[in-house]
Design an enzyme around this catalytic site. Structure first.
Site, mmCIF file in Angstrom:
data_model
loop_
_atom_site.group_PDB
_atom_site.id
_atom_site.type_symbol
_atom_site.label_atom_id
_atom_site.label_comp_id
_atom_site.label_asym_id
_atom_site.label_seq_id
_atom_site.Cartn_x
_atom_site.Cartn_y
_atom_site.Cartn_z
ATOM 1 N N GLY A 184 45.736 36.874 43.884
ATOM 2 C CA GLY A 184 45.803 35.932 44.238
ATOM 3 C C GLY A 184 47.248 35.253 44.434
ATOM 4 O O GLY A 184 47.679 34.602 45.591
ATOM 5 N N LYS A 185 47.928 35.322 43.218
ATOM 6 C CA LYS A 185 49.228 34.789 43.547
ATOM 7 C C LYS A 185 50.464 35.685 44.313
ATOM 8 O O LYS A 185 51.331 34.993 44.846
ATOM 9 C CB LYS A 185 49.632 34.328 42.056
ATOM 10 N N PRO A 229 44.005 40.166 40.617
ATOM 11 C CA PRO A 229 43.705 40.924 41.935
ATOM 12 C C PRO A 229 44.538 40.631 43.225
ATOM 13 O O PRO A 229 44.341 40.995 44.020
ATOM 14 C CB PRO A 229 42.396 40.358 42.119
ATOM 15 N N ASP A 249 51.648 35.445 34.953
ATOM 16 C CA ASP A 249 50.367 34.732 35.182
ATOM 17 C C ASP A 249 49.464 35.425 34.172
ATOM 18 O O ASP A 249 48.720 36.443 34.193
ATOM 19 C CB ASP A 249 49.924 34.881 36.441
ATOM 20 N N CYS A 259 45.167 30.063 33.035
ATOM 21 C CA CYS A 259 44.079 29.339 33.392
ATOM 22 C C CYS A 259 43.387 28.919 32.123
ATOM 23 O O CYS A 259 42.257 28.887 32.157
ATOM 24 C CB CYS A 259 43.258 29.993 34.251
ATOM 25 N N ALA A 315 49.966 40.865 38.180
ATOM 26 C CA ALA A 315 49.379 40.452 39.666
ATOM 27 C C ALA A 315 47.905 40.684 39.843
ATOM 28 O O ALA A 315 47.734 39.985 40.803
ATOM 29 C CB ALA A 315 50.365 41.128 40.541
#
Ligand code: SAM
Length: 453
Positions: free
Chosen positions: A104-105, A102, A168, A221, A100
């Protein structure tokens, strides 16, 4: 080059300046209201109604505006916003963000859940978990668990529990090359291979954490098919209880590339259902997202709620502050727990997280010092200015606001005691008025350096 005729456009996109994405915190302001006050011109992100691209930032740095300090937005690459749009978390659900920091999501999930349910945000690296917590507090988070654990520990505790899980995954970061040349220097085929192996393990563990009928979203990403379609293909070959969901084909979403991985690995799998966002075809740096669902019944998960109330002596002190200061929301009767002298409110029983390395459990409300209640930063940031009776609104007085954010006291005649400092009505933090001076209680680690402009 896998992209064939598109290669030139793709490579040219790396010569363009990186885009600055901004996602509005809909717990605090609607996108429409933000558009009407935004200090910078904004262009919508087609797949995310609360997402924008800052089209010019010559005069104002978005990360150095009081709206940022008030948690009105998060700066995030537009393509990264697609992951939570596709995760589609709902209020009242139990959601896990496995990687998780920093945040963002995780902050995006929180706003989509309307701060209701339980969001467990995990980060394996301790120092990064602190940054994650800082961002969750800024956004006004209440029903959260910020955890610093390995995924394996979470599986042992919470197998088959969550309505939705986001992975992520750490990746080779090829989409970061434009923003961060160091990411480019660190890249090698061995890095891609190592990432793919780790991603496979993370996805397998995440799958164990989803309840039957729940949703699992995998994102990276990077562009490498080894870390994207191939990870999903291997996963689907071992987990027959999962299938790939056909995502909405929103503008800017391209299909997954089954032709980029070994035919025997891709055979029979609908990998075109994966989503790719390309820097040469849409806005943002680029992302990969796959939406998976677990077979089974679709009943929601339930954690044990927590009935504990405060010891009567403590309750009196908190109640006095609450009744004097807050004009809305009756003080919750239950859900309270104390660590040392710090008070938290939690939607679930501490038995749910006992034994885990928890950085924050629930909403930190305040602490007791010498028999007095001291409000926490997190309390103020989850309130609206209108919830609080004693506020000091800085309006849009930039020098005074910068002074406060730099940690300086404010001159102000008025009743003695705690004051919520607001900028245009949006909370920034606390102060305490004594004899015409508001002593600064803005957290030290958040203070802005001087000089700024
Ligand atoms: N989701 C974040 C956001 O939107 O701000 C970004 C997450 S970043 C791509 C991946 C994160 O996974 C990093 O913070 C990294 O420290 C963490 N990580 C690294 N190895 C991990 C592991 N073995 N298990 C879980 N998380 C890991």
């Amino acid at each position: 080059m896998l992209l064939g005729g598109e290669s030139e456009a793709f490579l040219n996109s790396f010569n363009q300046p990186p885009s600055v994405g901004l996602r509005v915190n809909t717990l605090k302001i609607t996108p429409e209201a933000f558009l009407s006050v935004s200090p910078f011109p904004l262009k919508p992100v087609p797949w995310c109604p609360e997402g924008f691209v800052v089209t010019s930032n010559d005069h104002v740095r978005p990360s150095r505006h009081p709206y940022y300090a008030a948690g009105l937005y998060y700066l995030q690459d537009p393509s990264a916003m697609a992951a939570v749009v596709l995760l589609d978390p709902q209020p009242g659900e139990f959601v896990l963000d496995l990687c998780a920091a920093p945040g963002g999501k995780a902050t995006h999930i929180l706003t989509r859940m309307r701060n209701a349910g339980l969001l467990a945000a995990n980060e394996a690296v301790r120092s990064r978990a602190n940054v994650l917590l800082a961002n969750m507090e800024l956004f006004g988070a209440k029903p959260i668990l910020v955890i610093n654990e390995t995924p394996k520990v979470l599986v042992d505790r919470w197998r088959g529990t969550f309505d939705r899980v986001l992975v992520d995954a750490p990746c080779s970061g090829e989409s970061l090359f434009r923003k961060n040349p160091a990411a480019c220097r660190e890249w090698s085929p061995a890095v891609v291979e190592g990432c793919a192996a780790r991603q496979g393990m993370l996805l397998a563990m995440a799958a164990d954490l989803v309840r039957e009928g729940g949703r699992l979203v995998y994102s990276t990403c990077t562009f490498a098919p080894e870390e994207n379609e191939a990870v999903i293909a291997r996963f689907l070959r071992t987990r027959r209880d999962y299938h790939l969901v056909e995502p909405p084909r929103l503008p800017g979403f391209s299909c997954g590339r089954l032709d980029w991985i070994a035919p025997e690995l891709a055979r029979g799998l609908p990998l075109e259902r994966c989503v790719r966002l390309w820097p040469h075809l849409s806005i943002g740096e680029g992302h990969f997202v796959a939406v998976l669902e677990r077979e089974g019944s679709a009943t929601h998960s339930h954690f044990v709620t927590y009935a504990a109330s405060l010891p009567s002596k403590v309750k009196r002190v908190v109640e006095m502050f609450w009744n004097e200061m807050l004009s809305t929301d009756v003080m919750p009767d239950s859900g309270w727990y104390m660590i040392d002298r710090t008070l938290h409110w939690t939607p679930v029983s501490p038995t749910v997280w006992a034994g885990l390395r928890v950085v924050r459990a629930g909403w930190q409300v305040g602490s007791l010092s010498g028999g007095q209640f001291v409000p926490a930063y997190a309390l103020g940031m989850a309130l609206c200015g209108s919830d609080v009776r004693s506020t000091f609104d800085l309006g849009n007085d930039m020098p005074a606001t910068v002074s406060y954010l730099c940690g300086e006291p404010l001159q102000s005649i008025g009743p003695e005691g705690w004051v919520l400092i607001t900028y245009e009505g949006y909370p920034l933090g606390w102060g305490k008025r004594v004899r015409g001076v508001i002593k600064n209680h803005y957290p030290r680690h958040r203070r802005w350096p001087r000089p700024l402009f």
